[in-house]
Design a protein around this motif. Structure first.
Motif, PDB file in Angstrom:
ATOM      1  N   TRP A  40       1.999  15.896  -8.598  1.00 43.89           N
ATOM      2  CA  TRP A  40       3.049  15.720  -9.594  1.00 43.89           C
ATOM      3  C   TRP A  40       4.275  15.049  -8.984  1.00 43.89           C
ATOM      4  CZ3 TRP A  40       4.005  15.884 -14.679  1.00 43.89           C
ATOM      5  CH2 TRP A  40       5.327  15.961 -15.087  1.00 43.89           C
ATOM      6  N   LYS A  41       4.680  15.500  -7.811  1.00 46.66           N
ATOM      7  CA  LYS A  41       5.869  14.932  -7.171  1.00 46.66           C
ATOM      8  C   LYS A  41       5.660  13.457  -6.830  1.00 46.66           C
ATOM      9  CE  LYS A  41       7.692  19.225  -5.187  1.00 46.66           C
ATOM     10  NZ  LYS A  41       7.983  19.970  -3.925  1.00 46.66           N
ATOM     11  N   LEU A  42       4.492  13.126  -6.280  1.00 44.11           N
ATOM     12  CA  LEU A  42       4.211  11.727  -5.959  1.00 44.11           C
ATOM     13  C   LEU A  42       4.176  10.895  -7.232  1.00 44.11           C
ATOM     14  CD1 LEU A  42       3.457   9.427  -4.082  1.00 44.11           C
ATOM     15  CD2 LEU A  42       1.081  10.220  -4.137  1.00 44.11           C
ATOM     16  N   ALA A  43       3.551  11.438  -8.280  1.00 46.02           N
ATOM     17  CA  ALA A  43       3.454  10.707  -9.536  1.00 46.02           C
ATOM     18  C   ALA A  43       4.829  10.423 -10.128  1.00 46.02           C
ATOM     19  CB  ALA A  43       2.607  11.499 -10.530  1.00 46.02           C
ATOM     20  N   ARG A  44       5.704  11.398 -10.091  1.00 45.77           N
ATOM     21  CA  ARG A  44       7.026  11.190 -10.674  1.00 45.77           C
ATOM     22  C   ARG A  44       7.826  10.146  -9.901  1.00 45.77           C
ATOM     23  NH1 ARG A  44       6.190  11.256 -15.091  1.00 45.77           N
ATOM     24  NH2 ARG A  44       8.432  11.134 -15.502  1.00 45.77           N
ATOM     25  N   SER A  45       7.539   9.999  -8.599  1.00 43.11           N
ATOM     26  CA  SER A  45       8.218   8.951  -7.824  1.00 43.11           C
ATOM     27  C   SER A  45       7.740   7.557  -8.225  1.00 43.11           C
ATOM     28  CB  SER A  45       7.997   9.157  -6.326  1.00 43.11           C
ATOM     29  OG  SER A  45       6.666   8.826  -5.941  1.00 43.11           O
ATOM     30  N   LEU A  46       6.594   7.488  -8.909  1.00 44.92           N
ATOM     31  CA  LEU A  46       6.039   6.202  -9.353  1.00 44.92           C
ATOM     32  C   LEU A  46       6.296   5.926 -10.826  1.00 44.92           C
ATOM     33  CD1 LEU A  46       2.537   6.495  -7.602  1.00 44.92           C
ATOM     34  CD2 LEU A  46       4.559   5.296  -6.757  1.00 44.92           C
ATOM     35  N   ALA A  47       6.896   6.883 -11.518  1.00 42.94           N
ATOM     36  CA  ALA A  47       7.080   6.763 -12.967  1.00 42.94           C
ATOM     37  C   ALA A  47       7.884   5.519 -13.327  1.00 42.94           C
ATOM     38  CB  ALA A  47       7.775   8.015 -13.501  1.00 42.94           C
ATOM     39  N   GLY A  48       7.418   4.810 -14.338  1.00 38.21           N
ATOM     40  CA  GLY A  48       8.106   3.627 -14.831  1.00 38.21           C
ATOM     41  C   GLY A  48       7.853   2.356 -14.053  1.00 38.21           C
ATOM     42  N   VAL A  93       0.856  -1.178   0.000  1.00 38.77           N
ATOM     43  CA  VAL A  93       0.000   0.000   0.000  1.00 38.77           C
ATOM     44  C   VAL A  93       0.897   1.234   0.000  1.00 38.77           C
ATOM     45  CG1 VAL A  93      -1.794   1.291   1.217  1.00 38.77           C
ATOM     46  CG2 VAL A  93      -1.798  -1.229   1.273  1.00 38.77           C
ATOM     47  N   ILE A  94       0.724   2.073  -1.006  1.00 35.00           N
ATOM     48  CA  ILE A  94       1.458   3.330  -1.096  1.00 35.00           C
ATOM     49  C   ILE A  94       0.575   4.417  -0.486  1.00 35.00           C
ATOM     50  CG2 ILE A  94       2.490   5.019  -2.670  1.00 35.00           C
ATOM     51  CD1 ILE A  94       2.707   2.632  -4.695  1.00 35.00           C
ATOM     52  N   PRO A  95       1.056   5.141   0.518  1.00 33.68           N
ATOM     53  CA  PRO A  95       0.199   6.150   1.165  1.00 33.68           C
ATOM     54  C   PRO A  95      -0.201   7.267   0.202  1.00 33.68           C
ATOM     55  CG  PRO A  95       2.112   5.630   2.529  1.00 33.68           C
ATOM     56  CD  PRO A  95       2.359   5.002   1.191  1.00 33.68           C
ATOM     57  N   ASN A  96      -1.482   7.553   0.172  1.00 38.39           N
ATOM     58  CA  ASN A  96      -2.021   8.678  -0.593  1.00 38.39           C
ATOM     59  C   ASN A  96      -2.301   9.814   0.391  1.00 38.39           C
ATOM     60  OD1 ASN A  96      -3.433  10.528  -2.140  1.00 38.39           O
ATOM     61  ND2 ASN A  96      -4.725   9.005  -3.135  1.00 38.39           N
ATOM     62  N   PRO A  97      -1.522  10.886   0.373  1.00 38.95           N
ATOM     63  CA  PRO A  97      -1.653  11.928   1.390  1.00 38.95           C
ATOM     64  C   PRO A  97      -2.728  12.960   1.103  1.00 38.95           C
ATOM     65  CG  PRO A  97       0.153  12.480  -0.061  1.00 38.95           C
ATOM     66  CD  PRO A  97      -0.391  11.153  -0.545  1.00 38.95           C
ATOM     67  N   PHE A  98      -3.429  12.845  -0.036  1.00 35.41           N
ATOM     68  CA  PHE A  98      -4.354  13.897  -0.453  1.00 35.41           C
ATOM     69  C   PHE A  98      -5.761  13.561   0.024  1.00 35.41           C
ATOM     70  CE2 PHE A  98      -0.970  13.440  -3.638  1.00 35.41           C
ATOM     71  CZ  PHE A  98      -0.299  14.633  -3.380  1.00 35.41           C
ATOM     72  N   SER A 114      -8.544  12.442  -9.000  1.00 39.19           N
ATOM     73  CA  SER A 114      -8.053  11.128  -8.569  1.00 39.19           C
ATOM     74  C   SER A 114      -7.311  10.405  -9.683  1.00 39.19           C
ATOM     75  CB  SER A 114      -9.215  10.265  -8.062  1.00 39.19           C
ATOM     76  OG  SER A 114     -10.132  10.001  -9.108  1.00 39.19           O
ATOM     77  N   ALA A 115      -7.543  10.814 -10.932  1.00 31.01           N
ATOM     78  CA  ALA A 115      -6.874  10.169 -12.066  1.00 31.01           C
ATOM     79  C   ALA A 115      -5.588  10.875 -12.462  1.00 31.01           C
ATOM     80  CB  ALA A 115      -7.828  10.131 -13.260  1.00 31.01           C
ATOM     81  N   LEU A 116      -5.256  11.982 -11.810  1.00 30.43           N
ATOM     82  CA  LEU A 116      -4.088  12.757 -12.236  1.00 30.43           C
ATOM     83  C   LEU A 116      -2.769  12.051 -11.952  1.00 30.43           C
ATOM     84  CD1 LEU A 116      -5.065  16.409 -11.254  1.00 30.43           C
ATOM     85  CD2 LEU A 116      -5.061  15.356 -13.530  1.00 30.43           C
ATOM     86  N   ILE A 117      -2.664  11.369 -10.814  1.00 32.13           N
ATOM     87  CA  ILE A 117      -1.384  10.734 -10.471  1.00 32.13           C
ATOM     88  C   ILE A 117      -1.008   9.664 -11.502  1.00 32.13           C
ATOM     89  CG2 ILE A 117      -0.209   9.283  -8.763  1.00 32.13           C
ATOM     90  CD1 ILE A 117      -1.551  11.014  -6.604  1.00 32.13           C
ATOM     91  N   PRO A 118      -1.919   8.750 -11.891  1.00 33.01           N
ATOM     92  CA  PRO A 118      -1.541   7.811 -12.968  1.00 33.01           C
ATOM     93  C   PRO A 118      -1.169   8.522 -14.270  1.00 33.01           C
ATOM     94  CG  PRO A 118      -3.473   7.017 -11.807  1.00 33.01           C
ATOM     95  CD  PRO A 118      -3.222   8.403 -11.296  1.00 33.01           C
ATOM     96  N   LEU A 119      -1.861   9.628 -14.583  1.00 31.40           N
ATOM     97  CA  LEU A 119      -1.517  10.377 -15.799  1.00 31.40           C
ATOM     98  C   LEU A 119      -0.127  10.985 -15.685  1.00 31.40           C
ATOM     99  CD1 LEU A 119      -2.427  11.654 -18.535  1.00 31.40           C
ATOM    100  CD2 LEU A 119      -3.236  13.613 -17.169  1.00 31.40           C
ATOM    101  N   PHE A 120       0.135  11.679 -14.567  1.00 27.82           N
ATOM    102  CA  PHE A 120       1.434  12.319 -14.370  1.00 27.82           C
ATOM    103  C   PHE A 120       2.564  11.286 -14.289  1.00 27.82           C
ATOM    104  CE2 PHE A 120      -0.624  16.145 -11.990  1.00 27.82           C
ATOM    105  CZ  PHE A 120      -1.079  16.649 -13.207  1.00 27.82           C
ATOM    106  N   PHE A 122      -6.621  19.328  -3.738  1.00 23.47           N
ATOM    107  CA  PHE A 122      -6.143  19.292  -5.120  1.00 23.47           C
ATOM    108  C   PHE A 122      -4.617  19.159  -5.148  1.00 23.47           C
ATOM    109  CE2 PHE A 122      -5.637  21.763  -9.312  1.00 23.47           C
ATOM    110  CZ  PHE A 122      -5.519  20.584 -10.014  1.00 23.47           C
ATOM    111  N   ASP A 123      -3.902  20.197  -4.725  1.00 25.52           N
ATOM    112  CA  ASP A 123      -2.451  20.191  -4.601  1.00 25.52           C
ATOM    113  C   ASP A 123      -1.774  19.590  -5.844  1.00 25.52           C
ATOM    114  OD1 ASP A 123       0.141  20.305  -3.761  1.00 25.52           O
ATOM    115  OD2 ASP A 123      -0.065  18.886  -2.103  1.00 25.52           O
TER     116      ASP A 123
END
Length: 340
Positions: free
Chosen positions: A71-79, A55-60, A93-99, A65-66
């Motif tokens: 963006w920062k959390l998403a980039r840590s998951l990239a790849g 489980v990856i903590p979702n702080p939002f 809620s769909a922004l992190i997978p997009l980013f 919105f933030d």
């Protein structure tokens, strides 16, 4: 290996209702790895599911919105992931997978998410009346029917953890308790009256059954009133136990009496016998999914109204469910192995 990220709902009951989706993904793809992006307070329920690796903590929080933080959390998951399943219907809620650049992003259209969600489903509420079915639909190819039947949610029991939790809180293992879950985060229109819980506690105590009340810190005043009205026939543990502790104690219970709440779904997924009390909400949408669960729902003309407070001021949908009715239903569960 297919690597999947699930963006979960913010509520415990909704996360439990999503487990059949996880089960279906794991069954259809034996090489799949499933992680979740979830609020910290629902993590123990997800960690009790064998399909979830981490489980990856979702702080939002709800409404936050933030975009920079996302963006920062998403980039840590990239790849790291091949697919993402976005269970909430909101756009943000769909922004992190997009980013994060996750190539396949699955979900219902909701809030004009064209492009943000690129494997999009359209929700047919009549074809999918149950919340659990709506989540599981996301495992199908868009436009195809849901494969039925669905498995029920099933949380892991850990006897060693249960024993440790009992010791931690100074609770005796025997006789097994009856657990009350009198809270309901949504509002008072979902709560069986304190006086009814108290009367049932007195009856159970007289028969030699310990009664433990579980819930969050917010539920403590309701539990205190039950203890007061019952003359001390119940023990208030609200706010003193974590969700992980509550899962262990519910797993140990003789049976559970609960409002329509997250802990109701936890009890059902643990296979603990339970009596669920429905008033302003519908057991046709979010029932406890267990063969050892009984639902008491009077189905008055004004119910379900889905209001936080009774708009008519009488709350007959719950006031008219008597302690005698609940006790009789629990007795049937325990002696006959199923609900009436």
């Amino acid at each position: 290996m297919t690597r999947i990220l699930i963006v979960t709902p913010n509520w415990i009951g909704d996360c439990v209702a999503a487990q059949p989706l996880f089960m279906r993904l794991a069954t259809r793809r034996p090489d799949v790895v499933i992680d979740t992006l979830a609020p910290a307070w629902v993590a123990p329920a997800l960690q009790a599911m064998p399909e979830i690796r981490k489980v990856i903590p979702n702080p939002f929080g709800h409404g936050a919105f933030d975009p920079v933080g996302r963006w920062k959390l998403a980039r840590s998951l990239a790849g790291q992931y091949d697919e993402a399943y976005v269970l909430p219907n909101s756009w943000k809620s769909a922004l992190i997978p997009l980013f994060a650049g996750i190539p396949v992003r699955v979900g219902f259209i909701g809030e004009a998410r064209y492009g943000v969600i690129n494997r999009a489903h359209r929700l047919d509420k009549q074809a999918l009346p149950l919340q659990v079915e709506r989540y599981a639909q996301l495992a199908e190819v868009p436009g195809t029917a849901l494969e039925r039947p669905l498995p029920n949610p099933l949380l892991r029991r850990d006897a060693t953890a249960v024993a440790a939790t009992l010791t931690k809180h100074g609770l005796a293992a025997e006789p097994k308790p009856v657990v009350f879950c009198p809270g309901a985060e949504y509002g008072p229109a979902k709560r069986w009256p304190e006086r009814h819980f108290a009367e049932l506690a007195r009856r159970l105590k007289a028969e030699g059954n310990p009664v433990w009340i579980l819930g969050s810190k917010k539920d403590a005043p309701v539990a205190d009133e039950i203890v007061r009205l019952s003359g001390g026939a119940a023990l208030n543990l609200c706010g003193n136990t974590s969700l992980a502790d509550a899962i262990d104690l519910i797993a140990h219970a003789r049976f559970v009496v609960t409002n329509d709440s997250g802990l109701m779904h936890v009890a059902a997924a643990l296979g603990t016998p339970l009596v669920a009390l429905f008033g302003s909400t519908s057991a046709n949408y979010t029932p406890p999914l267990s063969g050892r669960a009984a639902v008491i729902w009077l189905k008055l003309p004004c119910s379900p109204c889905f209001k936080r407070e009774c708009p008519l001021g009488h709350l007959d949908c719950l006031n008219k469910i008597t302690p005698e009715m609940v006790e009789a239903q629990a007795r049937d569960l325990l002696t006959q192995g199923g609900p009436r």
